[in-house]
Every structure is written in structure tokens, then in C-alpha cells.
Design a protein around this motif. Structure first.
Motif, PDB file in Angstrom:
ATOM      1  N   ALA A   1     -14.305  11.396 -22.073  1.00 42.61           N
ATOM      2  CA  ALA A   1     -13.241  11.762 -21.143  1.00 42.61           C
ATOM      3  C   ALA A   1     -12.087  10.761 -21.215  1.00 42.61           C
ATOM      4  N   LEU A   2     -12.413   9.487 -21.299  1.00 45.12           N
ATOM      5  CA  LEU A   2     -11.379   8.467 -21.419  1.00 45.12           C
ATOM      6  C   LEU A   2     -10.595   8.642 -22.715  1.00 45.12           C
ATOM      7  N   SER A   3     -11.282   8.960 -23.780  1.00 44.65           N
ATOM      8  CA  SER A   3     -10.617   9.169 -25.062  1.00 44.65           C
ATOM      9  C   SER A   3      -9.661  10.356 -24.986  1.00 44.65           C
ATOM     10  N   GLU A   4     -10.111  11.435 -24.368  1.00 47.41           N
ATOM     11  CA  GLU A   4      -9.252  12.621 -24.236  1.00 47.41           C
ATOM     12  C   GLU A   4      -8.026  12.327 -23.383  1.00 47.41           C
ATOM     13  N   ALA A   5      -8.175  11.428 -22.419  1.00 46.34           N
ATOM     14  CA  ALA A   5      -7.058  11.080 -21.544  1.00 46.34           C
ATOM     15  C   ALA A   5      -6.068  10.131 -22.207  1.00 46.34           C
ATOM     16  N   GLY A   6      -6.487   9.454 -23.278  1.00 44.25           N
ATOM     17  CA  GLY A   6      -5.575   8.538 -23.958  1.00 44.25           C
ATOM     18  C   GLY A   6      -5.993   7.086 -23.912  1.00 44.25           C
TER      19      GLY A   6
ATOM     20  N   GLU B   1     -12.520  19.143 -15.013  1.00 43.93           N
ATOM     21  CA  GLU B   1     -11.108  19.220 -15.373  1.00 43.93           C
ATOM     22  C   GLU B   1     -10.251  18.403 -14.418  1.00 43.93           C
ATOM     23  N   GLU B   2     -10.597  18.426 -13.132  1.00 46.44           N
ATOM     24  CA  GLU B   2      -9.857  17.614 -12.157  1.00 46.44           C
ATOM     25  C   GLU B   2     -10.104  16.127 -12.398  1.00 46.44           C
ATOM     26  N   ASP B   3     -11.347  15.777 -12.726  1.00 46.38           N
ATOM     27  CA  ASP B   3     -11.644  14.377 -13.035  1.00 46.38           C
ATOM     28  C   ASP B   3     -10.814  13.906 -14.225  1.00 46.38           C
ATOM     29  N   LEU B   4     -10.737  14.755 -15.251  1.00 48.07           N
ATOM     30  CA  LEU B   4      -9.951  14.411 -16.434  1.00 48.07           C
ATOM     31  C   LEU B   4      -8.478  14.256 -16.080  1.00 48.07           C
ATOM     32  N   ALA B   5      -7.987  15.092 -15.160  1.00 45.16           N
ATOM     33  CA  ALA B   5      -6.588  14.999 -14.742  1.00 45.16           C
ATOM     34  C   ALA B   5      -6.293  13.645 -14.112  1.00 45.16           C
ATOM     35  N   VAL B   6      -7.277  13.082 -13.398  1.00 44.92           N
ATOM     36  CA  VAL B   6      -7.103  11.752 -12.804  1.00 44.92           C
ATOM     37  C   VAL B   6      -6.938  10.707 -13.899  1.00 44.92           C
ATOM     38  N   LEU B   7      -7.787  10.774 -14.916  1.00 44.58           N
ATOM     39  CA  LEU B   7      -7.693   9.819 -16.024  1.00 44.58           C
ATOM     40  C   LEU B   7      -6.374   9.975 -16.781  1.00 44.58           C
ATOM     41  N   LYS B   8      -5.933  11.211 -16.962  1.00 43.41           N
ATOM     42  CA  LYS B   8      -4.671  11.442 -17.661  1.00 43.41           C
ATOM     43  C   LYS B   8      -3.489  10.899 -16.863  1.00 43.41           C
ATOM     44  N   GLU B   9      -3.568  10.997 -15.542  1.00 39.08           N
ATOM     45  CA  GLU B   9      -2.492  10.455 -14.714  1.00 39.08           C
ATOM     46  C   GLU B   9      -2.491   8.929 -14.768  1.00 39.08           C
ATOM     47  N   ALA B  10      -3.674   8.345 -14.791  1.00 38.47           N
ATOM     48  CA  ALA B  10      -3.756   6.892 -14.956  1.00 38.47           C
ATOM     49  C   ALA B  10      -3.161   6.477 -16.294  1.00 38.47           C
ATOM     50  N   ALA B  11      -3.421   7.273 -17.338  1.00 37.34           N
ATOM     51  CA  ALA B  11      -2.864   6.978 -18.658  1.00 37.34           C
ATOM     52  C   ALA B  11      -1.345   7.136 -18.665  1.00 37.34           C
ATOM     53  N   ARG B  12      -0.846   8.110 -17.931  1.00 35.03           N
ATOM     54  CA  ARG B  12       0.603   8.334 -17.899  1.00 35.03           C
ATOM     55  C   ARG B  12       1.351   7.132 -17.340  1.00 35.03           C
ATOM     56  N   VAL B  13       0.829   6.556 -16.258  1.00 30.33           N
ATOM     57  CA  VAL B  13       1.557   5.463 -15.598  1.00 30.33           C
ATOM     58  C   VAL B  13       1.288   4.111 -16.256  1.00 30.33           C
ATOM     59  N   ALA B  14       0.283   4.046 -17.140  1.00 29.31           N
ATOM     60  CA  ALA B  14      -0.044   2.781 -17.808  1.00 29.31           C
ATOM     61  C   ALA B  14       0.801   2.630 -19.069  1.00 29.31           C
ATOM     62  N   ARG B  15       1.310   1.431 -19.263  1.00 29.18           N
ATOM     63  CA  ARG B  15       2.082   1.171 -20.482  1.00 29.18           C
ATOM     64  C   ARG B  15       1.134   1.131 -21.675  1.00 29.18           C
ATOM     65  N   THR B  16       1.669   1.283 -22.864  1.00 25.54           N
ATOM     66  CA  THR B  16       0.869   1.191 -24.086  1.00 25.54           C
ATOM     67  C   THR B  16       0.210  -0.194 -24.163  1.00 25.54           C
TER      68      THR B  16
ATOM     69  N   PHE C   1       0.838  -1.192   0.000  1.00 29.31           N
ATOM     70  CA  PHE C   1       0.000   0.000   0.000  1.00 29.31           C
ATOM     71  C   PHE C   1       0.875   1.246   0.000  1.00 29.31           C
ATOM     72  N   LEU C   2       0.350   2.298  -0.643  1.00 28.73           N
ATOM     73  CA  LEU C   2       1.114   3.533  -0.778  1.00 28.73           C
ATOM     74  C   LEU C   2       0.159   4.716  -0.681  1.00 28.73           C
ATOM     75  N   ARG C   3       0.554   5.705   0.123  1.00 28.22           N
ATOM     76  CA  ARG C   3      -0.259   6.916   0.231  1.00 28.22           C
ATOM     77  C   ARG C   3       0.143   7.893  -0.873  1.00 28.22           C
ATOM     78  N   ALA C   4      -0.827   8.283  -1.690  1.00 28.59           N
ATOM     79  CA  ALA C   4      -0.547   9.212  -2.785  1.00 28.59           C
ATOM     80  C   ALA C   4      -1.848   9.802  -3.297  1.00 28.59           C
ATOM     81  N   ASP C   5      -1.736  10.964  -3.926  1.00 30.19           N
ATOM     82  CA  ASP C   5      -2.847  11.631  -4.595  1.00 30.19           C
ATOM     83  C   ASP C   5      -2.914  11.085  -6.024  1.00 30.19           C
ATOM     84  N   VAL C   6      -4.090  10.660  -6.451  1.00 31.33           N
ATOM     85  CA  VAL C   6      -4.210  10.060  -7.787  1.00 31.33           C
ATOM     86  C   VAL C   6      -3.987  11.069  -8.908  1.00 31.33           C
TER      87      VAL C   6
END
Length: 256
Positions: free
Chosen positions: A222-227, A133-148, A102-107
Motif C-alpha cells: 500500500a505504501l508503494s502504491e501511494a508513492g 481504498e479509503e486507507d490508500l487514499a490517506v497514504l496518497k494524501e500523505a505522499a502528496r504533502v510530503a516533499r521528495t 493544531f489544525l482541524r482537517a480530514d487526513v
């Protein structure tokens, strides 16, 4: 007003609601069989396997992280912002010598490298923040850490006559009884609740919540915009089709 309550009211509800021991007393009655069915669903529909690095975002008590670890997914990591909920999650016994991570972090700012996750889960936690916009930022961060090619599994409550029903209901658990008064604001697409919990020791705590409900169409956009590209949608963990009357929207999306 008690000092700790005053501090809690200065915080966003998605922080204040999960402080102290109250959340465990309110929500500890979760059905373990439901947790197993949820994990079964994502293992099947996302093709998860134990060697993968899996992020369980907004994991709360870590129910799904625990279940994945119990099944041999030893690279699963539960992430949450609440130190109290994570402390409870980490205190639960491990299985076969393995303890969940487990890890404490902001999504919105995950401490992981780009393309480092093989799969991402985000269950019943999307739409909590103040703006789209904040919700979209969460999806974009999930996309950033996910591999292709990695898959995202998430669920959400789409707005319809069932999910936006207003009124008062009482939720009884083994250690607490919560009275919930819910209103729906169609202008902001937010479901707002005022709640009061009475615990076994007699203390009473007021709290609130406010969640934006996305239509399946808007969630897909929103998912599409996030990647992400939506790979499949379901009306529940029984694999039923998503319809206008579905009270749950379960989504599998692929990182483009």
C-alpha cells in the motif's frame, strides 16, 4: 435514547468515539514516558531536526506534537478531525513561550500545499476507515504533502495470534472504566470491538471500533502504491526487529 447519543450513532465510529469530554476521561492515563520514547525513536530513525515542517496526522490530544514542540520543533503541526480533542490539545500549556500548532482537517483532504512537509507522522490511526481504498487514499494524501525524499513514520498492529485475540477485557483509568469485547473477522481482516465506559459520575456510554489490520507485506504494498518506499521496519519502539509474532509494526518510509 439521548439526542447526542443518537447523533453519535449516526456518525462513523472514528468520529463518534471522539466527541465531547469522554475521550479525555477514557484515555488521559497515557504514560508520558512512552510518549517521550516514541518521539526519541522517530527523531533518531528519521533524523528529524527542529527546522523541519512536521505533520502529526490524527494527533488526538497532541501528545507527540506537544513533545516535539517542547524539544524545539516549532514547525510541528498536529492535525485531527475531532474539534473536542483538538480543543483539549490546544488548552495544554506551552513550553518556553511556544505553543503547539493544531489544525482541524480530514487526513483524506489535507489543507496543505504539495510537497510542503519535511516529515509526516501517523501513529496508531491507520486502518480505521471502511475500505482499503479509503486507507490508500490517506497514504496518497500523505505522499502528496510530503516533499521528495521526506520520511513517513507510522505504526500499525499486524494481524497475528496476539493482536487478533478475542474476548473481554477491562481497562481502568483514573476517571473511567471501560469494558471491551473484541471479535476478529478474518474475511475482512478487521478487529471489531464493542465497548462500554462507566465514568466517575455514574454515566455509562456505549461505543464501538473497527480497524483493518494489514500484514507487513500488504502495508508495504500500500505504501508503494501511494508513492513511498519502505526504509525500515521494527517490532517496537525499542528498535527490535519485526517478526511474525510482533504486536506492533513500526515503519519508516521515504517519499519517492
Amino acid at each position: 435514547m439521548p439526542h447526542n447519543q443518537a447523533l453519535a450513532e449516526q456518525e462513523p465510529w472514528w468520529i463518534a468515539n471522539y466527541l465531547g469530554r469522554g475521550p479525555h476521561q477514557r484515555y488521559r492515563h497515557h504514560n508520558h514516558a512512552k510518549t517521550q520514547r516514541t518521539v526519541d525513536f522517530f527523531i533518531h530513525h528519521m533524523g528529524l531536526h527542529p527546522r523541519q515542517a512536521i505533520l502529526d496526522l490524527c494527533c488526538a490530544f497532541g501528545r507527540h506534537t506537544h513533545e516535539l514542540t517542547r524539544r524545539g520543533f516549532h514547525r510541528a503541526i498536529g492535525v485531527d478531525l475531532s474539534p473536542d480533542m483538538l480543543a483539549h490539545a490546544a488548552s495544554s500549556a506551552g513550553t518556553d513561550g511556544w505553543r503547539p500548532h493544531f489544525l482541524r482537517a480530514d487526513v483524506r483532504a489535507l489543507p496543505f500545499h504539495d510537497a510542503s512537509a519535511d516529515a509526516v507522522l501517523m501513529l496508531r490511526s491507520f486502518g480505521f476507515l471502511d475500505t482499503a481504498e479509503e486507507d490508500l487514499a490517506v497514504l496518497k494524501e500523505a505522499a502528496r504533502v510530503a516533499r521528495t525524499g521526506a520520511l513517513l513514520g507510522m505504526d500499525h498492529f499486524p494481524p497475528n495470534s496476539a493482536t487478533t485475540k478475542v474476548g473481554t477485557r477491562v481497562l481502568k483509568g483514573p476517571e473511567a472504566t471501560t469494558t471491551v469485547h473484541t471479535t476478529w473477522d478474518p474475511a475482512t481482516a478487521r478487529l471489531n470491538s464493542r465497548m462500554s465506559t462507566r465514568y466517575e459520575d455514574g454515566r455509562v456510554e456505549p461505543f464501538r471500533s473497527s480497524s483493518r489490520l494489514y500484514t507487513p507485506k500488504d502495508l508495504r504494498a500500500a505504501l508503494s502504491e501511494a508513492g513511498f518506499t519502505v526504509h525500515g521496519t521494527f517490532g517496537g519502539y525499542d528498535g527490535s526487529p519485526l517478526t511474525e509474532d510482533s504486536t506492533r509494526c513500526v515503519v519508516i518510509a521515504r517519499r519517492a
